[in-house]
Design an enzyme around this catalytic site. Structure first.
Site, short mmCIF file in Angstrom:
data_model
loop_
_atom_site.label_atom_id
_atom_site.label_comp_id
_atom_site.label_asym_id
_atom_site.label_seq_id
_atom_site.Cartn_x
_atom_site.Cartn_y
_atom_site.Cartn_z
N ASP A 77 36.63 31.63 19.08
CA ASP A 77 35.49 31.80 20.00
C ASP A 77 35.91 31.26 21.37
O ASP A 77 35.58 30.15 21.75
CB ASP A 77 34.29 31.03 19.46
CG ASP A 77 32.98 31.44 20.12
OD1 ASP A 77 32.94 32.53 20.73
OD2 ASP A 77 32.00 30.69 20.02
N GLU A 95 30.92 41.59 25.33
CA GLU A 95 29.45 41.54 25.40
C GLU A 95 28.86 42.39 26.52
O GLU A 95 29.36 42.41 27.65
CB GLU A 95 29.01 40.08 25.59
CG GLU A 95 27.52 39.88 25.43
CD GLU A 95 27.17 38.52 24.85
OE1 GLU A 95 25.99 38.17 24.86
OE2 GLU A 95 28.09 37.82 24.37
N LYS A 140 29.13 43.47 21.72
CA LYS A 140 28.14 42.43 21.45
C LYS A 140 26.82 42.76 22.16
O LYS A 140 26.80 43.03 23.36
CB LYS A 140 28.64 41.07 21.93
CG LYS A 140 29.64 40.44 21.00
CD LYS A 140 30.13 39.10 21.52
CE LYS A 140 29.19 37.97 21.16
NZ LYS A 140 29.73 36.66 21.59
N THR A 170 24.49 39.52 18.44
CA THR A 170 24.59 38.10 18.75
C THR A 170 23.22 37.50 19.02
O THR A 170 22.21 38.19 18.99
CB THR A 170 25.54 37.90 19.94
OG1 THR A 170 25.82 36.52 20.10
CG2 THR A 170 24.96 38.46 21.23
N PHE A 218 23.66 31.95 14.82
CA PHE A 218 24.10 30.80 15.59
C PHE A 218 23.76 29.48 14.87
O PHE A 218 22.67 28.95 15.03
CB PHE A 218 23.46 30.84 16.97
CG PHE A 218 24.20 31.69 17.97
CD1 PHE A 218 24.80 32.87 17.58
CD2 PHE A 218 24.28 31.32 19.30
CE1 PHE A 218 25.48 33.67 18.49
CE2 PHE A 218 24.96 32.10 20.22
CZ PHE A 218 25.57 33.28 19.82
#
Length: 338
Positions: free
Chosen positions: A28, A107, A143, A168, A190
């Site tokens: 990440d 993203e 994303k 996400t 998350f």
């Protein structure tokens, strides 16, 4: 010739290498050096990570290339800025793909989180930019925020365009159910941000890994997906400590920051498989169907998820604005010949 028992061999192995036997490990980060060091299968980026990386001297050439691309493309000031941002995100993705065997997640602008058609259009533009560079869409995950509109954008991209999506900012079980029904490729619940909310809201400052609210949320989602045979895979994200990571060993994928990857590489404790399909099949969960009305109600019933989704979108949007401000200043310098 000496031979080691399996227990002794495990003790010699790092926790990171043991984890890789049960779970696909993803980095990440937007920092290529970290990716090279820990050798993950895949990598994920987001506006906050790109902002941090774009400030590093080592990556200024990518910023300069994106600016040159945007200026050459022309258009209005807004169009120029959008083109630079898209090119920058893809440029980071291209560099990351040189260092991993798998996929990179790129993203879509969080400010489009409530506009399905704009999300689809921007995603297809990113895929087209990768294609020009010779990268097949199979190596890209787009994303999208897990709003209702984002989930429907994901469904359209998967069904009509064969574009794989990574949903996400996922905090509620309702979001997970809707993503599975939309048949998206992957979700990123998350873990750490869920823990943050509970610490702040309950006054409880520490949780054992097996009682961690983020761990419990991902475990439930994983078990639900496997019990009912959904193809969508689960990638736990946003970890606060290695205890959370270890408690989810066996999850399809886990995306982990370089700091925690380093801790796991230095840790020689034993990692056990905590999640698997066999146990999931036996868990006590009922199948759920959510249309838009039911989704909005069920998600709204989860105060943590409502607050963290909104907060996450705002934070990613704020970092996108910071990145744009940095880019605007550099564009001005280029045009003024500085």
């Amino acid at each position: 010739m000496s031979s080691l028992s399996p227990d002794k061999r495990r003790k010699m192995e790092s926790a990171l290498n043991q984890l890789k036997k049960y779970t696909v490990v993803v980095a990440d980060t937007g920092d290529f050096n970290a990716i090279e060091e820990y050798k993950p299968q895949d990598a994920t980026t987001n506006p906050s990570l790109i902002l941090a990386a774009a400030k590093m001297p080592a990556y200024q050439h990518l910023v300069d290339q994106a600016i040159k691309y945007g200026i050459t493309k022309g258009g209005t000031e807004d169009e120029e800025l959008t083109n630079i941002m898209d090119k920058l995100f893809v440029s980071f993705g291209l560099e990351i793909l040189k260092k991993i065997p798998g996929r990179v997640s790129t993203e879509v602008d969080a400010r489009l989180s409530y506009n399905k058609d704009e999300m689809v259009a921007r995603a297809l533009k990113l895929i087209a930019l990768y294609k020009v560079e010779g990268i097949d869409k199979e190596r890209i995950l787009i994303k999208l925020s897990s709003t209702w509109e984002g989930i429907q954008a994901g469904k359209e991209l998967e069904e009509k365009h064969g574009v794989h999506c990574n949903m996400t900012l996922l905090f509620s079980f309702a979001q997970a159910v809707a993503c599975a029904e939309a048949k998206v490729t992957l979700i990123s619940p998350f873990v750490g941000r869920i823990l943050d909310w509970y610490k702040e809201s309950t006054g409880c400052k520490s949780y054992e890994p097996q009682e961690d609210p983020g761990v419990l949320s991902v475990t439930k989602i994983y078990n639900y997906y496997k019990k009912f045979g959904y193809a969508t895979v689960v990638m736990g994200a946003s970890f606060r400590n290695t205890g959370e990571v270890k408690a989810l060993a066996g999850c399809d994928l886990l995306t982990i920051s370089p700091g925690l990857l380093e801790e796991l590489s230095q840790d020689h404790g034993t990692i056990k498989e905590m999640l698997n399909e066999k146990n999931a099949k036996d868990c006590d969960l009922d199948k759920v169907h959510l249309d838009e009305k039911a989704f909005r109600w069920e998600h709204n019933e989860d105060r943590m998820a409502v607050e963290k989704l909104s907060d996450g979108i705002r934070k990613f949007a704020a970092d996108a604005v910071k990145l744009e401000c940095m880019i605007k200043e550099k564009v001005l310098n280029v045009k003024n010949g500085q």
